[in-house]
Design an enzyme around this catalytic site. Structure first.
Site, PDB file in Angstrom:
ATOM      1  N   ASP A 183       0.535  -1.285  -0.121  1.00 22.46           N
ATOM      2  CA  ASP A 183      -0.043  -0.177  -0.105  1.00 22.46           C
ATOM      3  C   ASP A 183       1.023   1.163   0.155  1.00 22.46           C
ATOM      4  OD1 ASP A 183      -2.138   1.887   0.430  1.00 22.46           O
ATOM      5  OD2 ASP A 183      -3.423  -0.073   1.278  1.00 22.46           O
TER       6      ASP A 183
ATOM      7  N   HIS B 144       1.785   1.803  -3.273  1.00 24.50           N
ATOM      8  CA  HIS B 144       0.996   2.950  -4.110  1.00 24.50           C
ATOM      9  C   HIS B 144       1.662   4.313  -3.838  1.00 24.50           C
ATOM     10  CE1 HIS B 144      -2.885   0.407  -3.019  1.00 24.50           C
ATOM     11  NE2 HIS B 144      -2.139  -0.091  -4.108  1.00 24.50           N
TER      12      HIS B 144
END
Length: 471
Positions: free
Chosen positions: A275, A299
């Site tokens: 993430d 991300h």
């Protein structure tokens, strides 16, 4: 028979009488000192029992064996075993409680041992300059089935109301996260990224809450069940030389998340996870991020998401510089929900290298986790965003620059200079995406060229006072 006084000279008699008095005085004094020491000991114990920190009833607050160095509290001296099986929670709590009351104390977690600790809150305030010296390995119970039912499944280790704490050393925090990632509710478990019913709480590994003057340095973190580090309502945070790893598919394993936290430095670290590398939530300002390597996976570095459930969000004075983002879904991102209010302003992304990143530069004011999110008239405003010396390669499945701004509250004063983004494979994407985004003067021609930014300032109909909510 002659009397004693007649047989013994007067001077010698005086000497014997004086010696007898001195001996009596010594006995009385010795008894007094012994009694005084006992009184001070009782007073010390009494003060401890009146402390705001309570000791576990089954563990002595003092180490069974004195530490080798004064002020060093080895967790083994409080009963910790370190075999990775025995529950060492109470020993760690006892070591914390003892060290917390001493100036410049060190809690020592020695190398060569693996300590299993249950969900625990280490509470302050403590004396200044407390060091948590992690050289060995610490770990939680192994997965949801091993987690005690009466313990929170949302957090593992929490440092609460602590000032001047250093969590440091070359040790390892092993989150043992795989069974948490494989809960049926996790996105990768259902068909086509869907989720299945069932419990979904997963613990944040390390959380600092309402604390100040915090240093985290040198720690190696792997396989966190959820967020690795989270800072809530903190100030003056210095993070350096962390090594955080988790598989690229591990859900919600943000490396470092900050919320309502100010004056933050994040330097010289490597984060490879599933993430956000770093995520910056509402209420954060004065944040300096430098020399990070993010990826493979994850991300990228994100501001947001902000404004969820029509909430207020204020973020300002954020600088990200001299960093590398590789093989990631996103590079540098700002994401907000429809319906919120507040402002993001004064953001600088400087000298960042992208290596095969799908969305190197992205502002998304339509962030949504489902397909039924509707547009709203209110939004968190985005202004004064600088991108300079952003170079590298991108994945051509998405345009390298994406500015999707609110229909009613546009992004303003977006500036780009020295941008050179080339496809990792395939042809150059010549149509960066812009929606209701206003840009400043372009100092240099970007690669690819970006002509979709609107010039100047938005019409008066778009003027908003969201900055006032954040002043």
């Amino acid at each position: 028979m002659a009397s004693l006084s007649a047989r013994v000279p007067l001077s010698l008699l005086v000497f014997y009488m004086t010696l007898a008095l001195l001996l009596c005085s010594h006995v009385v004094t010795a008894r007094y000192h012994h009694h005084g020491h006992h009184s001070r000991h009782n007073k010390k114990q009494h003060n401890k029992h009146n402390s705001h920190i309570s000791y576990p009833p089954s563990i002595s607050p003092e180490p069974s064996n004195p530490p080798a160095d004064e002020g060093v509290y080895d967790v083994r001296s409080f009963g910790a075993v370190g075999d990775g099986i025995v529950d060492d929670t109470e020993a760690f709590k006892a070591a914390w409680d003892a060290a917390c009351q001493v100036e410049s104390a060190v809690i020592h977690v020695p190398v060569g041992y693996s300590f299993m600790i249950q969900s625990t809150i280490f509470t302050g305030p403590c004396q200044n300059d407390l060091v948590f010296q992690l050289e060995g390995t610490i770990m939680p119970p192994d997965g949801p089935e091993s987690w005690p039912s009466n313990n929170s499944k949302r957090q593992w280790l929490v440092f609460y109301r602590v000032n001047e704490l250093s969590l440091q050393g070359g040790g390892v925090i092993d989150g043992r996260g795989e069974e948490w990632w494989n809960l049926p509710c996790k996105p990768h478990k259902g068909p086509n990224g869907s989720t299945l019913p069932g419990p979904c709480d997963s613990p944040i590994a390390i959380r600092f809450f309402m604390s100040s003057n915090i240093t985290v340095e040198g720690i190696r973190m792997k396989n966190s069940p959820q967020f690795n580090f989270r800072f809530d309502n903190c100030k003056n945070v210095h993070i350096e030389s962390l090594h955080i790893t988790a598989p690229v598919w591990s859900p919600n394993t943000d490396g470092i998340h900050i919320e309502q936290t100010s004056n933050v430095e994040i330097y010289d670290s490597l984060i490879s996870n599933g993430d956000d590398c770093v995520s910056i939530g509402a209420g954060c300002y004065d944040v300096d991020i430098r020399n990070l390597t993010c990826g493979p996976g994850g991300h990228g570095i994100s501001i947001g998401s902000l404004g969820n459930h029509n909430s207020r969000a204020c973020v300002s004075n954020i600088t990200v510089r001299d960093s590398v983002i590789k093989e990631s879904d996103n590079g540098v991102r700002i994401k907000t929900w429809q319906g919120g209010f507040g402002a993001v302003s004064g953001i600088s992304f400087l000298n960042i290298h992208m290596d095969n990143v799908r969305n190197p530069i992205i502002i998304d004011q339509f962030y949504c986790l489902s397909k039924d999110c509707s547009n709203r008239t209110s939004a968190v405003s985005v202004s004064d965003i600088e991108y300079s010396s952003i170079k590298g390669t991108y994945d051509i499945r998405s345009p390298p620059m994406h500015f999707a701004c609110s229909d009613t509250i546009p992004c303003t004063n977006i500036t780009l200079s020295d941008i050179e983004l080339l496809p990792a494979q395939g042809d150059l994407v010549l149509d960066p995406f812009c929606w209701n985004a206003y840009g400043g003067v372009q100092e240099t021609l970007t690669i690819p060229p970006i002509f979709c930014l609107l010039e100047g300032n938005p019409p008066a109909v778009y003027e908003n006072n969201d900055l006032g909510y954040c002043s």
